[in-house]
Enzyme design. Sequence first.
Site, PDB file in Angstrom:
ATOM      1  N   ALA A 184      -9.833  17.852  -5.060  1.00  0.00           N
ATOM      2  CA  ALA A 184      -9.980  17.976  -6.633  1.00  0.00           C
ATOM      3  C   ALA A 184      -8.358  18.925  -7.392  1.00  0.00           C
ATOM      4  CB  ALA A 184     -10.882  19.315  -6.766  1.00  0.00           C
ATOM      5  N   GLY A 185      -8.537  17.818  -8.569  1.00  0.00           N
ATOM      6  CA  GLY A 185      -7.233  18.684  -9.347  1.00  0.00           C
ATOM      7  C   GLY A 185      -8.018  17.298 -11.445  1.00  0.00           C
TER       8      GLY A 185
ATOM      9  N   PHE B 160       0.715  -0.764  -0.169  1.00  0.00           N
ATOM     10  CA  PHE B 160      -0.251  -0.165  -0.234  1.00  0.00           C
ATOM     11  C   PHE B 160       0.481   1.200   0.116  1.00  0.00           C
ATOM     12  CE2 PHE B 160      -2.652  -3.371   2.464  1.00  0.00           C
ATOM     13  CZ  PHE B 160      -3.648  -3.341   1.635  1.00  0.00           C
ATOM     14  N   LEU B 161       2.278   0.717  -0.032  1.00  0.00           N
ATOM     15  CA  LEU B 161       2.599   2.417  -0.269  1.00  0.00           C
ATOM     16  C   LEU B 161       2.413   3.031  -1.240  1.00  0.00           C
ATOM     17  CD1 LEU B 161       5.763   2.365  -2.777  1.00  0.00           C
ATOM     18  CD2 LEU B 161       6.727   0.600  -0.871  1.00  0.00           C
TER      19      LEU B 161
ATOM     20  N   LYS C  83       3.067  12.732  -9.164  1.00  0.00           N
ATOM     21  CA  LYS C  83       2.865  12.990  -8.223  1.00  0.00           C
ATOM     22  C   LYS C  83       4.244  13.767  -7.364  1.00  0.00           C
ATOM     23  CE  LYS C  83       2.649  11.026  -4.470  1.00  0.00           C
ATOM     24  NZ  LYS C  83       1.949   9.455  -3.472  1.00  0.00           N
TER      25      LYS C  83
ATOM     26  N   LYS D 104      -4.236   1.453 -14.340  1.00  0.00           N
ATOM     27  CA  LYS D 104      -4.447  -0.153 -14.383  1.00  0.00           C
ATOM     28  C   LYS D 104      -5.159  -0.703 -13.280  1.00  0.00           C
ATOM     29  CE  LYS D 104      -0.212  -1.709 -12.166  1.00  0.00           C
ATOM     30  NZ  LYS D 104      -1.172  -2.532 -11.052  1.00  0.00           N
TER      31      LYS D 104
ATOM     32  N   GLU E 191       4.481   6.284  -3.532  1.00  0.00           N
ATOM     33  CA  GLU E 191       5.884   6.936  -3.747  1.00  0.00           C
ATOM     34  C   GLU E 191       6.132   8.438  -3.819  1.00  0.00           C
ATOM     35  OE1 GLU E 191       6.158   6.362  -8.014  1.00  0.00           O
ATOM     36  OE2 GLU E 191       5.496   4.293  -8.214  1.00  0.00           O
TER      37      GLU E 191
ATOM     38  N   CYS F 213      -0.694   3.079 -11.083  1.00  0.00           N
ATOM     39  CA  CYS F 213      -1.355   2.410  -9.799  1.00  0.00           C
ATOM     40  C   CYS F 213      -2.373   2.218 -10.904  1.00  0.00           C
ATOM     41  CB  CYS F 213      -1.178   1.841  -8.896  1.00  0.00           C
ATOM     42  SG  CYS F 213       0.299   1.230  -8.305  1.00  0.00           S
TER      43      CYS F 213
END
Length: 441
Positions: free
Chosen positions: A260-261, A160-161, A328, A271, A163, A268
């Site tokens: 929002a963005g 669940f890491l 990100k 897919k 990046e 991840c």
Amino acid sequence: MDIAIVGSGYVGLVTGVCLAHIGHNVVCCDNNKEKIKVLLAGGMPIYEPGLDALLLKYRKAGRITFTSSIAEAAQKATVIFIAVGTPSKKNGDADLTYIENVAREVAQNMDSYKLLVEKSTVPAMTGDRIARTIRLNLPAKYKPGSKNALEFDVASNPEFLREGSAVEDFMDPDRIVIGVESKRAEQLLREIYKPLKATIVVTNLATAEMIKHASNSFLATKISFINSVSQICERVGADVEKVAEGMGYDKRIGRAFLNAGIGYGGSCFPKDVDAFVRLAEKSGYDFKILKSVREVNEDQKSWFTRHIEDKLWIVKDKVIAVWGLAFKPDTDDMRSAAALTIIEALQDEGARIQVYDPQAMPNAKKLLKGVKFCADPYAAAKGADCLLLITEWAEFKKADFAKTRDLMRQAVVFDGRNFLDAKRLRELGYEYHGIGRGGNA
Ligand code: NAD
């Protein structure tokens, strides 16, 4: 414990280094010989804050080694984590070729009990396929039914890491999920993670696989939900940032992932959402919510591009500065980054693009054509008709916006992450456009 990690990418390397940190002996394996060469020479093939310092420490202590041979890794270790890629096929299915290859190669090189652990994100029921592949590919003398039949287990331990904060996430997880079919596998995995003192959720294999599907899909749903809300905010004079704040105080909802963005990207969510929709389809269920999540996400990116085109009036030959390319902040990962779609759409309209990203430019250069890559944010802003904030790197918040304004031809900003200080920018004379920021925001 002696542990092997097969696949030394963003997940495999972080897992390997962190397992060495909590006291295990780790061998990291990858079939990309270039990557292993870099690691053997003391280099770091990816950008992940804090990872290189830890790697250096445990390399020196001899607790982590590297190899391109699965045979070597499989023989050294009792527990083998599989952390290879599981990209999307054209139809949205997860492509499990690398998983099968690893299972086969491990089986062919087994000479004692092994626990194979899925770290990669895989569709439910993959564990059964791995177990079958192992049974079919064990050396003849160790095959089931023979005198020296080898025992093995397959488990699921989804990752669940995030990046950018991967080391921290690994060391201090919200929970660790372990999907097992035997007590022996459970004990081994509990022993490995004991130093972390984390909450451990133990389930059967398929349930653990489903937890990962459901978690990522739920987070993607939160993003698409707030993006839909932002579209209405814009039209009715409400500020989505305040809406998210007001919702977020409710413990049943929470503030996280209500940003929002320009939509989610990365290696991840796109897919994993596709793979879950396909898994549902194959099991006879039409996962309508998730299909809409995906559609809203695509719409959000094209809305942003149309919005820029509308405000710029004429796009042809306009110079557009782009701050941030990675999907990100705090990573160099460009896989399915929103920047790619947005830049290509603007190029199609004849815009000239100048970009800057603190870490992702080497990877972006392989994916973007006809773009001017700049040494710093100011070089990217020079002569620009507008500035797009695509990735919310901390350094962009601290930029000198008076200097930037003077370098630009027109002081127009499109803040794709609602990250910049709108009020201050307007005071400096910018025309500021955020996402869903109606009213006076
Ligand atoms: P990645 O592409 O960075 O790394 C995968 C590595 O596996 C590559 O270095 C590749 O060379 C290697 N590999 C492929 N086939 C191999 C083989 N036969 N033998 C040895 N090595 C092989 O991918 P990643 O981002 O680390 O993701 C790995 C898995 O973890 C995926 O299933 C992904 O969905 C999942 N995951 C990723 C993240 C993330 O933030 N990146 C988070 C959680 C889960």
